[in-house]
Design a protein around this motif. Sequence first.
Motif, mmCIF file in Angstrom:
data_model
loop_
_atom_site.group_PDB
_atom_site.id
_atom_site.type_symbol
_atom_site.label_atom_id
_atom_site.label_comp_id
_atom_site.label_asym_id
_atom_site.label_seq_id
_atom_site.Cartn_x
_atom_site.Cartn_y
_atom_site.Cartn_z
ATOM 1 N N GLU A 69 28.379 -10.127 62.753
ATOM 2 C CA GLU A 69 27.028 -10.427 63.221
ATOM 3 C C GLU A 69 26.564 -9.236 64.038
ATOM 4 O OE1 GLU A 69 26.856 -14.205 65.258
ATOM 5 O OE2 GLU A 69 28.212 -15.088 63.776
ATOM 6 N N THR A 70 25.371 -8.709 63.713
ATOM 7 C CA THR A 70 24.914 -7.466 64.317
ATOM 8 C C THR A 70 23.473 -7.558 64.815
ATOM 9 O OG1 THR A 70 24.000 -6.528 62.282
ATOM 10 C CG2 THR A 70 26.360 -6.177 62.690
ATOM 11 N N THR A 71 23.110 -6.536 65.568
ATOM 12 C CA THR A 71 21.722 -6.283 65.938
ATOM 13 C C THR A 71 21.357 -4.928 65.356
ATOM 14 O OG1 THR A 71 21.940 -7.502 68.007
ATOM 15 C CG2 THR A 71 20.135 -5.922 67.873
ATOM 16 N N ILE A 72 20.178 -4.833 64.777
ATOM 17 C CA ILE A 72 19.706 -3.564 64.227
ATOM 18 C C ILE A 72 19.295 -2.680 65.403
ATOM 19 C CG2 ILE A 72 18.000 -2.449 62.748
ATOM 20 C CD1 ILE A 72 17.863 -5.212 61.227
ATOM 21 N N CYS A 73 20.008 -1.562 65.592
ATOM 22 C CA CYS A 73 19.779 -0.680 66.744
ATOM 23 C C CYS A 73 18.800 0.440 66.453
ATOM 24 C CB CYS A 73 21.089 -0.059 67.198
ATOM 25 S SG CYS A 73 22.176 -1.242 67.952
ATOM 26 N N HIS A 74 18.937 1.040 65.314
ATOM 27 C CA HIS A 74 18.025 2.135 64.961
ATOM 28 C C HIS A 74 17.900 2.240 63.447
ATOM 29 C CE1 HIS A 74 21.276 4.978 63.880
ATOM 30 N NE2 HIS A 74 21.936 4.403 64.864
ATOM 31 N N ILE A 75 16.741 2.706 63.032
ATOM 32 C CA ILE A 75 16.470 2.917 61.613
ATOM 33 C C ILE A 75 16.006 4.357 61.458
ATOM 34 C CG2 ILE A 75 15.072 2.224 59.632
ATOM 35 C CD1 ILE A 75 14.828 -0.566 60.965
ATOM 36 N N GLU A 76 16.729 5.112 60.662
ATOM 37 C CA GLU A 76 16.406 6.516 60.414
ATOM 38 C C GLU A 76 15.930 6.656 58.967
ATOM 39 O OE1 GLU A 76 16.558 8.555 62.986
ATOM 40 O OE2 GLU A 76 17.490 7.045 64.265
ATOM 41 N N ALA A 77 15.687 7.878 58.551
ATOM 42 C CA ALA A 77 15.170 8.130 57.210
ATOM 43 C C ALA A 77 16.100 7.604 56.114
ATOM 44 C CB ALA A 77 14.939 9.631 57.013
ATOM 45 N N ASN A 78 17.420 7.754 56.311
ATOM 46 C CA ASN A 78 18.365 7.385 55.253
ATOM 47 C C ASN A 78 19.398 6.340 55.645
ATOM 48 O OD1 ASN A 78 17.271 9.289 53.407
ATOM 49 N ND2 ASN A 78 18.339 10.908 54.514
ATOM 50 N N HIS A 79 19.367 5.874 56.891
ATOM 51 C CA HIS A 79 20.400 4.931 57.315
ATOM 52 C C HIS A 79 19.913 4.007 58.439
ATOM 53 C CE1 HIS A 79 21.016 8.589 59.783
ATOM 54 N NE2 HIS A 79 21.169 7.711 60.757
ATOM 55 N N ILE A 80 20.704 2.964 58.644
ATOM 56 C CA ILE A 80 20.425 1.959 59.667
ATOM 57 C C ILE A 80 21.670 1.824 60.538
ATOM 58 C CG2 ILE A 80 19.939 -0.490 60.095
ATOM 59 C CD1 ILE A 80 18.573 -0.544 57.323
ATOM 60 N N GLY A 81 21.491 1.846 61.852
ATOM 61 C CA GLY A 81 22.588 1.648 62.787
ATOM 62 C C GLY A 81 22.647 0.200 63.228
ATOM 63 N N LEU A 82 23.818 -0.390 63.141
ATOM 64 C CA LEU A 82 24.029 -1.791 63.509
ATOM 65 C C LEU A 82 25.033 -1.880 64.657
ATOM 66 C CD1 LEU A 82 24.536 -3.163 59.881
ATOM 67 C CD2 LEU A 82 22.432 -3.249 61.225
ATOM 68 N N LYS A 83 24.738 -2.712 65.643
ATOM 69 C CA LYS A 83 25.650 -2.946 66.767
ATOM 70 C C LYS A 83 26.258 -4.330 66.598
ATOM 71 C CE LYS A 83 25.924 -3.228 71.751
ATOM 72 N NZ LYS A 83 25.176 -3.200 73.010
ATOM 73 N N CYS A 84 27.564 -4.412 66.707
ATOM 74 C CA CYS A 84 28.270 -5.688 66.543
ATOM 75 C C CYS A 84 28.011 -6.599 67.737
ATOM 76 C CB CYS A 84 29.767 -5.434 66.410
ATOM 77 S SG CYS A 84 30.732 -6.932 66.182
ATOM 78 N N LYS A 85 27.575 -7.818 67.442
ATOM 79 C CA LYS A 85 27.395 -8.846 68.476
ATOM 80 C C LYS A 85 28.562 -9.820 68.475
ATOM 81 C CE LYS A 85 23.761 -11.179 68.407
ATOM 82 N NZ LYS A 85 22.559 -11.935 68.211
ATOM 83 N N HIS A 86 29.064 -10.110 67.273
ATOM 84 C CA HIS A 86 30.163 -11.075 67.128
ATOM 85 C C HIS A 86 30.882 -10.801 65.820
ATOM 86 C CE1 HIS A 86 32.058 -14.890 65.919
ATOM 87 N NE2 HIS A 86 32.358 -14.943 67.189
ATOM 88 N N ILE A 87 32.201 -10.973 65.862
ATOM 89 C CA ILE A 87 33.007 -10.838 64.657
ATOM 90 C C ILE A 87 34.137 -11.846 64.757
ATOM 91 C CG2 ILE A 87 34.371 -8.961 65.649
ATOM 92 C CD1 ILE A 87 34.444 -7.721 62.796
ATOM 93 N N ASP A 88 34.419 -12.533 63.664
ATOM 94 C CA ASP A 88 35.469 -13.565 63.695
ATOM 95 C C ASP A 88 36.849 -12.909 63.765
ATOM 96 O OD1 ASP A 88 36.778 -13.532 60.847
ATOM 97 O OD2 ASP A 88 34.609 -13.475 60.479
ATOM 98 N N ILE A 89 37.833 -13.701 64.109
ATOM 99 C CA ILE A 89 39.185 -13.189 64.361
ATOM 100 C C ILE A 89 39.798 -12.562 63.114
ATOM 101 C CG2 ILE A 89 40.370 -15.384 63.979
ATOM 102 C CD1 ILE A 89 41.296 -12.860 66.694
ATOM 103 N N ASP A 90 39.577 -13.141 61.937
ATOM 104 C CA ASP A 90 40.131 -12.556 60.718
ATOM 105 C C ASP A 90 39.493 -11.201 60.424
ATOM 106 O OD1 ASP A 90 41.869 -14.675 60.269
ATOM 107 O OD2 ASP A 90 40.419 -15.768 59.035
ATOM 108 N N SER A 91 38.169 -11.135 60.549
ATOM 109 C CA SER A 91 37.469 -9.877 60.278
ATOM 110 C C SER A 91 37.887 -8.783 61.249
ATOM 111 C CB SER A 91 35.955 -10.088 60.341
ATOM 112 O OG SER A 91 35.505 -10.871 59.263
ATOM 113 N N ILE A 92 38.008 -9.101 62.534
ATOM 114 C CA ILE A 92 38.388 -8.076 63.509
ATOM 115 C C ILE A 92 39.823 -7.609 63.271
ATOM 116 C CG2 ILE A 92 39.153 -9.570 65.401
ATOM 117 C CD1 ILE A 92 37.200 -6.351 65.880
ATOM 118 N N THR A 93 40.674 -8.516 62.816
ATOM 119 C CA THR A 93 42.063 -8.146 62.519
ATOM 120 C C THR A 93 42.107 -7.126 61.381
ATOM 121 O OG1 THR A 93 42.844 -10.308 63.262
ATOM 122 C CG2 THR A 93 44.323 -9.046 61.830
ATOM 123 N N TYR A 94 41.365 -7.398 60.308
ATOM 124 C CA TYR A 94 41.335 -6.463 59.182
ATOM 125 C C TYR A 94 40.631 -5.164 59.556
ATOM 126 C CZ TYR A 94 42.985 -10.278 56.257
ATOM 127 O OH TYR A 94 43.718 -11.286 55.726
#
Length: 122
Positions: A69-94
């Motif tokens: 789960e993220t927040t969109i932090c910045h949008i540039e010409a070719n990419h988008i920066g995402l900041k993590c707000k929440h990640i489940d235990i399985d996802s963070i482990t991997y």
Amino acid sequence: MQERRQFSRILFSTDAHIIFQENEYPCTLLDISLHGALVSKCDVLNDQIENDAILRFILPDSEIEIKMETTICHIEANHIGLKCKHIDIDSITYLKRLIELNLADDELLHRELAMLIHDSQK
């Protein structure tokens, strides 16, 4: 310009999806850290800074899905920066294992995990 980044990013290119306002849009993951990700630009997300979105991708040659789960932090010409707000235990482990394999510095990884835990308790 001074580097403000606290978390090490690893270059990791794979197909991904951004879920925004109940719609799913394809993108490409460009790099990732314990604290966020950089993805290819998706035109639907123009002017959506500070809005929430979900990033999900499957690790290549596996069925392992990482979902953040993220927040969109910045949008540039070719990419988008995402900041993590929440990640489940399985996802963070991997994700931790993925970064560990690519970082080759266990001490740095453990420091970053400690910072992530500390930040989430604020």
